[in-house]
Design an enzyme around this catalytic site. Sequence first.
Site, PDB file in Angstrom:
ATOM      1  N   GLY A  47       0.763  -1.250   0.000  1.00 26.70           N
ATOM      2  CA  GLY A  47       0.000   0.000   0.000  1.00 26.70           C
ATOM      3  C   GLY A  47       0.784   1.283   0.000  1.00 26.70           C
ATOM      4  O   GLY A  47       0.197   2.367  -0.135  1.00 26.70           O
TER       5      GLY A  47
ATOM      6  N   GLY B 142       3.338  -3.659  -4.073  1.00 26.44           N
ATOM      7  CA  GLY B 142       3.101  -3.867  -5.499  1.00 26.44           C
ATOM      8  C   GLY B 142       3.516  -2.613  -6.260  1.00 26.44           C
ATOM      9  O   GLY B 142       4.586  -2.539  -6.862  1.00 26.44           O
TER      10      GLY B 142
ATOM     11  N   CYS C  39     -13.329   5.158 -28.283  1.00 27.65           N
ATOM     12  CA  CYS C  39     -14.656   5.738 -28.461  1.00 27.65           C
ATOM     13  C   CYS C  39     -15.382   5.868 -27.134  1.00 27.65           C
ATOM     14  O   CYS C  39     -16.356   5.167 -26.860  1.00 27.65           O
ATOM     15  CB  CYS C  39     -15.448   4.919 -29.464  1.00 27.65           C
ATOM     16  SG  CYS C  39     -14.708   5.048 -31.087  1.00 27.65           S
TER      17      CYS C  39
HETATM   18  C1  LIG Z   1      -3.094  -5.069  -3.863  1.00 23.84           C
HETATM   19  C2  LIG Z   1      -2.510  -5.740  -2.700  1.00 23.84           C
HETATM   20  C3  LIG Z   1      -1.209  -5.461  -2.325  1.00 23.84           C
HETATM   21  C4  LIG Z   1      -0.329  -4.441  -3.010  1.00 23.84           C
HETATM   22  O1  LIG Z   1      -0.838  -3.161  -2.934  1.00 23.84           O
HETATM   23  P1  LIG Z   1       0.045  -1.927  -3.488  1.00 23.84           P
HETATM   24  O2  LIG Z   1      -0.792  -0.751  -3.165  1.00 23.84           O
HETATM   25  O3  LIG Z   1       0.196  -2.136  -4.960  1.00 23.84           O
HETATM   26  O4  LIG Z   1       1.337  -1.944  -2.768  1.00 23.84           O
HETATM   27  C5  LIG Z   1      -0.681  -6.175  -1.266  1.00 23.84           C
HETATM   28  N1  LIG Z   1      -1.409  -7.098  -0.607  1.00 23.84           N
HETATM   29  C6  LIG Z   1      -2.674  -7.375  -0.955  1.00 23.84           C
HETATM   30  C7  LIG Z   1      -3.411  -8.401  -0.213  1.00 23.84           C
HETATM   31  C8  LIG Z   1      -3.261  -6.707  -1.995  1.00 23.84           C
HETATM   32  O5  LIG Z   1      -4.535  -6.997  -2.316  1.00 23.84           O
END
Ligand SMILES: *Cc1c(COP(=O)(O)O)cnc(C)c1O
Length: 435
Positions: free
Chosen positions: A252, A296, A365
């Site tokens: 996150g 992520g 579109c």
């Molecule tokens: C989406 C997600 C992440 C990664 O989130 P980011 O904001 O991209 O770092 C990590 N753990 C879980 C369970 C997620 O669903």
Amino acid sequence: MLYNKNQYMPVSSGISVNNNLEIGGCDLAGLAAEYGTPLYIMDEETLRANCRDYMLSFSSNYSDVMIAYASKALSVLGVLKIIGEEGLGVDVVSGGELYLALKAGIVPQKIIFHGNNKSPQELIEALQAGVGLIVVDNLQELKNLEEIAGRLQKKASILIRVTPGIEAHTHDFIKTGGFDSKFGIHIERVCDFIEEIKHCNNIDFAGLHAHIGSQILEVNPFGFAVEKMTELIEKIQKRNHLEIKILNLGGGLGISYLERETPPPVAEYARVIGQELKYNLERRKLPFPKLIIEPGRSIVGRAGVTLYTIGAVKENKNIRKYLFVDGGMSDNPRPMMYGAKYAADIVSKISSRKNEMVTVAGKFCESGDVLIKDIHLPAALSGDLLAVYATGAYNYAMASNYNQNPRPAMVLVGQGKSRLLVRRETYDDLTAKQE
Ligand SMILES: *Cc1c(COP(=O)(O)O)cnc(C)c1O
């Protein structure tokens, strides 16, 4: 010289001998000529630097840590291989993501399987692959997993996904809300859930998972999540007489998409989580669990740039000047889905004064197919190349074939070289699955 390197640019970005924007020592005009546009460009240096930053920052703040890359942000073999080389594990949320992670050579033990509605088939695939952890979202899933693991004569090591009652978005977080989530078990009901697990013969309860949101630009919500989760660990020890071996705090951490967005450095995020966790555990005289963090966006986001060719330049007199590009919502749906904002540069005018206010729109579109509303750029001409920054996460991963546009290619750049990670789709690809 107006060029200065912003936090949303890949770390290797600079100016080429031809006065164009370059990344990883590759002139973007050269990449456009070689691979065509639209083109996703991934900078190897930024990608590896982000991985190392996470590995080093967390291991210097806590003794037992695993960093697991949340592959839903960008699941591409060449990227997963690099991330695996850097020592990270990988999160998957589907059988498809699991397939790619395994194919990229990620050790099954370092794969974590998430999702609020895993199919029986996906649970079978996870167990047969021998993934390290399955994160259980609800009671039905627990029952399915117990039954399937029994049938396969496997033991499933699980975490419980907890809804901690914190929901964080960019700069604010809600402490009491966040319970109306499709994900996880309400924090107040976790102890009862654990009692259910005690009746399972094929399930090994390893610990807890919480993920409080995405694109979070301050550290306080993470500190608060640590406090809530350690409170829960204490309660579980008292009520269920069980030790929590693993605490997974999700991902996150936000990234900079615009100049004014300044996310905390990974080192600061790691320090807050590490210190808060140790403090809260020691205060409650609890043993230290293994910590898992699942970034992520903050691994791949900044490493990515999308390169477009500007087609028509259209002025709606006294209202708006449009730059139309050869991609849009199909390669980057985030502006439409979330109102996401992006920064961009014209590749050949990287040092020019940004004295025009324009809107960058795609070719699809849909009136809403606008990539960037109101951005200051140097005066652009048809044929100029536009580089949009920080597109490594949730762009290719969410791309579609809307309007039957083949998806762009993706290249990896570094040390003056480039290589294909994903080839450009062809018209034949559009009909390949059709009868
Ligand atoms: C989406 C997600 C992440 C990664 O989130 P980011 O904001 O991209 O770092 C990590 N753990 C879980 C369970 C997620 O669903």
